[in-house]
Design a protein around this motif. Structure first.
Motif, PDB file in Angstrom:
ATOM      1  N   LYS A  34      -0.951   9.922  -4.008  1.00  0.00           N
ATOM      2  CA  LYS A  34      -0.151   9.261  -5.037  1.00  0.00           C
ATOM      3  C   LYS A  34      -0.591   7.819  -5.288  1.00  0.00           C
ATOM      4  O   LYS A  34      -0.549   7.340  -6.425  1.00  0.00           O
ATOM      5  CB  LYS A  34       1.330   9.267  -4.630  1.00  0.00           C
ATOM      6  N   ILE A  35      -1.001   7.130  -4.217  1.00  0.00           N
ATOM      7  CA  ILE A  35      -1.351   5.714  -4.307  1.00  0.00           C
ATOM      8  C   ILE A  35      -2.708   5.477  -3.663  1.00  0.00           C
ATOM      9  O   ILE A  35      -2.950   5.911  -2.535  1.00  0.00           O
ATOM     10  CB  ILE A  35      -0.311   4.825  -3.581  1.00  0.00           C
ATOM     11  N   GLN A  36      -3.604   4.771  -4.353  1.00  0.00           N
ATOM     12  CA  GLN A  36      -4.874   4.361  -3.756  1.00  0.00           C
ATOM     13  C   GLN A  36      -4.976   2.838  -3.820  1.00  0.00           C
ATOM     14  O   GLN A  36      -4.549   2.221  -4.786  1.00  0.00           O
ATOM     15  CB  GLN A  36      -6.062   4.981  -4.479  1.00  0.00           C
ATOM     16  N   PHE A  37      -5.528   2.255  -2.766  1.00  0.00           N
ATOM     17  CA  PHE A  37      -5.743   0.812  -2.707  1.00  0.00           C
ATOM     18  C   PHE A  37      -7.201   0.483  -3.019  1.00  0.00           C
ATOM     19  O   PHE A  37      -8.120   1.118  -2.492  1.00  0.00           O
ATOM     20  CB  PHE A  37      -5.446   0.274  -1.297  1.00  0.00           C
ATOM     21  N   ASP A  38      -7.405  -0.520  -3.867  1.00  0.00           N
ATOM     22  CA  ASP A  38      -8.716  -1.126  -4.067  1.00  0.00           C
ATOM     23  C   ASP A  38      -8.587  -2.619  -3.768  1.00  0.00           C
ATOM     24  O   ASP A  38      -7.474  -3.164  -3.772  1.00  0.00           O
ATOM     25  CB  ASP A  38      -9.212  -0.907  -5.504  1.00  0.00           C
ATOM     26  N   PHE A  39      -9.714  -3.287  -3.525  1.00  0.00           N
ATOM     27  CA  PHE A  39      -9.663  -4.676  -3.070  1.00  0.00           C
ATOM     28  C   PHE A  39     -10.669  -5.539  -3.824  1.00  0.00           C
ATOM     29  O   PHE A  39     -11.827  -5.150  -4.011  1.00  0.00           O
ATOM     30  CB  PHE A  39      -9.958  -4.755  -1.568  1.00  0.00           C
ATOM     31  N   LEU A  40     -10.227  -6.713  -4.244  1.00  0.00           N
ATOM     32  CA  LEU A  40     -11.105  -7.739  -4.772  1.00  0.00           C
ATOM     33  C   LEU A  40     -11.093  -8.888  -3.777  1.00  0.00           C
ATOM     34  O   LEU A  40     -10.032  -9.385  -3.413  1.00  0.00           O
ATOM     35  CB  LEU A  40     -10.641  -8.221  -6.148  1.00  0.00           C
ATOM     36  N   VAL A  41     -12.286  -9.285  -3.314  1.00  0.00           N
ATOM     37  CA  VAL A  41     -12.378 -10.307  -2.273  1.00  0.00           C
ATOM     38  C   VAL A  41     -13.193 -11.505  -2.755  1.00  0.00           C
ATOM     39  O   VAL A  41     -13.980 -11.403  -3.705  1.00  0.00           O
ATOM     40  CB  VAL A  41     -13.001  -9.727  -0.982  1.00  0.00           C
ATOM     41  N   GLU A  42     -13.008 -12.635  -2.099  1.00  0.00           N
ATOM     42  CA  GLU A  42     -13.635 -13.892  -2.517  1.00  0.00           C
ATOM     43  C   GLU A  42     -15.042 -14.090  -1.949  1.00  0.00           C
ATOM     44  O   GLU A  42     -15.693 -15.092  -2.253  1.00  0.00           O
ATOM     45  CB  GLU A  42     -12.767 -15.080  -2.080  1.00  0.00           C
ATOM     46  N   ASP A  50     -14.234  -2.970   5.826  1.00  0.00           N
ATOM     47  CA  ASP A  50     -14.848  -2.435   4.615  1.00  0.00           C
ATOM     48  C   ASP A  50     -15.214  -0.960   4.712  1.00  0.00           C
ATOM     49  O   ASP A  50     -14.951  -0.181   3.791  1.00  0.00           O
ATOM     50  CB  ASP A  50     -16.088  -3.257   4.249  1.00  0.00           C
ATOM     51  N   ASN A  51     -15.832  -0.566   5.802  1.00  0.00           N
ATOM     52  CA  ASN A  51     -16.250   0.835   5.942  1.00  0.00           C
ATOM     53  C   ASN A  51     -15.052   1.775   5.952  1.00  0.00           C
ATOM     54  O   ASN A  51     -15.097   2.861   5.359  1.00  0.00           O
ATOM     55  CB  ASN A  51     -17.076   1.025   7.216  1.00  0.00           C
ATOM     56  N   GLU A  52     -13.976   1.352   6.609  1.00  0.00           N
ATOM     57  CA  GLU A  52     -12.777   2.204   6.649  1.00  0.00           C
ATOM     58  C   GLU A  52     -12.159   2.325   5.262  1.00  0.00           C
ATOM     59  O   GLU A  52     -11.685   3.413   4.881  1.00  0.00           O
ATOM     60  CB  GLU A  52     -11.747   1.648   7.639  1.00  0.00           C
ATOM     61  N   ILE A  53     -12.154   1.238   4.502  1.00  0.00           N
ATOM     62  CA  ILE A  53     -11.613   1.272   3.142  1.00  0.00           C
ATOM     63  C   ILE A  53     -12.351   2.316   2.306  1.00  0.00           C
ATOM     64  O   ILE A  53     -11.743   3.141   1.620  1.00  0.00           O
ATOM     65  CB  ILE A  53     -11.717  -0.118   2.477  1.00  0.00           C
ATOM     66  N   ILE A  54     -13.665   2.273   2.380  1.00  0.00           N
ATOM     67  CA  ILE A  54     -14.480   3.232   1.625  1.00  0.00           C
ATOM     68  C   ILE A  54     -14.183   4.662   2.075  1.00  0.00           C
ATOM     69  O   ILE A  54     -14.066   5.580   1.258  1.00  0.00           O
ATOM     70  CB  ILE A  54     -15.983   2.927   1.777  1.00  0.00           C
ATOM     71  N   SER A  55     -14.040   4.855   3.391  1.00  0.00           N
ATOM     72  CA  SER A  55     -13.784   6.193   3.922  1.00  0.00           C
ATOM     73  C   SER A  55     -12.432   6.744   3.473  1.00  0.00           C
ATOM     74  O   SER A  55     -12.251   7.960   3.389  1.00  0.00           O
ATOM     75  CB  SER A  55     -13.857   6.184   5.454  1.00  0.00           C
ATOM     76  N   LEU A  56     -11.487   5.848   3.180  1.00  0.00           N
ATOM     77  CA  LEU A  56     -10.150   6.267   2.727  1.00  0.00           C
ATOM     78  C   LEU A  56     -10.079   6.445   1.213  1.00  0.00           C
ATOM     79  O   LEU A  56      -9.023   6.799   0.674  1.00  0.00           O
ATOM     80  CB  LEU A  56      -9.104   5.249   3.182  1.00  0.00           C
ATOM     81  N   GLY A  57     -11.203   6.187   0.530  1.00  0.00           N
ATOM     82  CA  GLY A  57     -11.241   6.388  -0.914  1.00  0.00           C
ATOM     83  C   GLY A  57     -11.070   5.127  -1.728  1.00  0.00           C
ATOM     84  O   GLY A  57     -10.938   5.192  -2.962  1.00  0.00           O
ATOM     85  N   GLY A  58     -11.062   3.967  -1.075  1.00  0.00           N
ATOM     86  CA  GLY A  58     -10.868   2.708  -1.780  1.00  0.00           C
ATOM     87  C   GLY A  58     -12.162   2.109  -2.287  1.00  0.00           C
ATOM     88  O   GLY A  58     -13.259   2.488  -1.872  1.00  0.00           O
ATOM     89  N   LYS A  59     -12.028   1.157  -3.210  1.00  0.00           N
ATOM     90  CA  LYS A  59     -13.169   0.419  -3.746  1.00  0.00           C
ATOM     91  C   LYS A  59     -13.033  -1.052  -3.354  1.00  0.00           C
ATOM     92  O   LYS A  59     -11.928  -1.553  -3.173  1.00  0.00           O
ATOM     93  CB  LYS A  59     -13.209   0.525  -5.275  1.00  0.00           C
ATOM     94  N   ILE A  60     -14.177  -1.726  -3.245  1.00  0.00           N
ATOM     95  CA  ILE A  60     -14.171  -3.158  -2.929  1.00  0.00           C
ATOM     96  C   ILE A  60     -15.024  -3.876  -3.968  1.00  0.00           C
ATOM     97  O   ILE A  60     -16.185  -3.511  -4.187  1.00  0.00           O
ATOM     98  CB  ILE A  60     -14.726  -3.439  -1.521  1.00  0.00           C
TER      99      ILE A  60
END
Length: 374
Positions: A34-42, A50-60
């Motif tokens: 239902k919900i996916q997280f993506d991240f914008l970083v400075e 980062d690797n875990e985020i990608i593995s969970l389907g997120g974008k950076i």
């Protein structure tokens, strides 16, 4: 079933920090159908999660704003992302210093829900931080919703605006005391017969590890078997290591860097010390209490982190002797005794994930309009 809605979180970087751990705890426990997280970083460098985020389907989305400080280019980058991804109807900002910049761009791009989230209840009184203090005041102009990790953090950042407290919740089951894990980690670190003092946090000024080392220097003179575990990395790492070396206690202070098994490290400790100058909440103090540890914390740690009777707050103005004596006297007879209490606290991540999931869906679809995601 339709595709999950995507929430764009704006963070300094996804390093091994308290705010980031909170976000990852939510991410792991939210319904990602239902919900996916993506991240914008400075930053443009890859970080701890980062690797875990990608593995969970997120974008950076990486930027190099912290390196260039080019506001015009940074605004253009955010604008391009939002225009190319109209699915971002909700952005969730965790970086106070750039909050106003992101808010202005998001409003111009038609983003309907802009969440400002406070994770701090203070700032170091240093001329270098004056721009951040000014930006913090501007941060409150424009967002549609306001969240904070504690009452103190909310009042500090948002002043008289209404805000919702969402505690930096954790996975309770991961941190509950386990005698077998304790024995294993102490054996791995060769500290089986030691009095183990622990600290977890980014190695930077506000975490006050310099003072912690001074305290430990006093303690190890009284308790020959005392050792100090410092978990984390940061700009003061070399300075702290040099201080330890100059004091001649290299063999008693363990710099363990960033660890992905901090729940195991807590088990091996005998007392947790958090002498921070300030903390929005102090989630590591909560984790330590859940693991059954006695916690000695500064008064700069938010009172809302006190979820058991095993935590004691000491003023940083008090002497090193007082800190050292309190730490040496600390003890919890039964580390499993807190389980029922912590399960009934507001720090169970499952409850926080459910709340945020319902909030996002309601904001995205409106009341009664999220049938495809139920």
């Amino acid at each position: 079933m339709s595709n999950p809605i995507r929430i764009l979180h704006i963070v300094q970087r996804m390093e091994a920090g308290g705010t980031q751990a909170f976000l990852m705890n939510l991410y792991r426990n939210i319904d990602r159908s239902k919900i996916q997280f993506d991240f914008l970083v400075e930053y443009e460098e890859k970080e701890f999660y980062d690797n875990e985020i990608i593995s969970l389907g997120g974008k950076i989305y990486y930027t190099n704003f912290r390196k260039t400080l080019n506001v015009i280019k940074f605004k253009r980058t955010i604008s391009e992302i939002l225009k190319n991804h109209p699915e971002y109807k909700i952005i969730h900002i965790h970086a106070t210093a750039i909050g106003r910049i992101c808010t202005d761009v998001a409003r111009k791009c038609g983003v309907k829900t802009i969440i400002a989230h406070s994770h701090s209840n203070n700032a170091i009184k240093d001329w270098k931080n004056y721009p951040k203090i000014i930006l913090r005041k501007l941060y409150t102009k424009g967002p549609t919703d306001f969240f904070a990790c504690s009452e103190e953090a909310g009042k500090y950042t948002f002043r008289n605006k209404e805000f919702t407290v969402i505690y930096n919740a954790i996975d309770i089951d991961k941190f509950l005391f386990n005698q077998e894990v304790r024995e294993n980690i102490r054996k791995e670190l060769n500290i089986e017969d030691k009095f183990v003092i622990g600290n977890i946090g980014r190695l930077q000024k506000e975490k006050n590890q310099t003072f912690l080392i001074d305290i430990f220097y006093k303690i190890q003179k009284k308790k020959d078997n005392a050792v100090l575990l410092i978990i984390g990395k940061g700009p003061l790492e070399n300075t702290l290591k040099e201080k330890v070396s100059n004091l001649g206690i290299d063999n008693k202070v363990y710099f363990l860097g960033n660890r992905k098994d901090v729940e195991r490290i807590y088990q091996g400790m005998d007392v947790f010390v958090l002498p921070s100058l300030y903390e929005g909440l102090g989630i590591v103090a909560v984790e330590a209490q859940v693991s059954g540890l006695p916690v000695i914390a500064s008064t700069g740690v938010a009172k809302e982190a006190n979820i058991t009777s095993n935590i004691q707050n000491i003023d940083l103005k008090d002497s090193i002797d007082i800190w050292a004596e309190t730490i040496c006297r600390s003890n919890v007879k039964n580390r499993n005794s807190v389980e029922k209490l912590v399960r009934n606290s507001k720090f169970d991540v499952k409850n926080s994930a459910k709340f945020l999931q319902e909030f996002y869906l309601k904001k995205y679809y409106g009341d009664g309009c999220n049938k495809n995601n139920e």
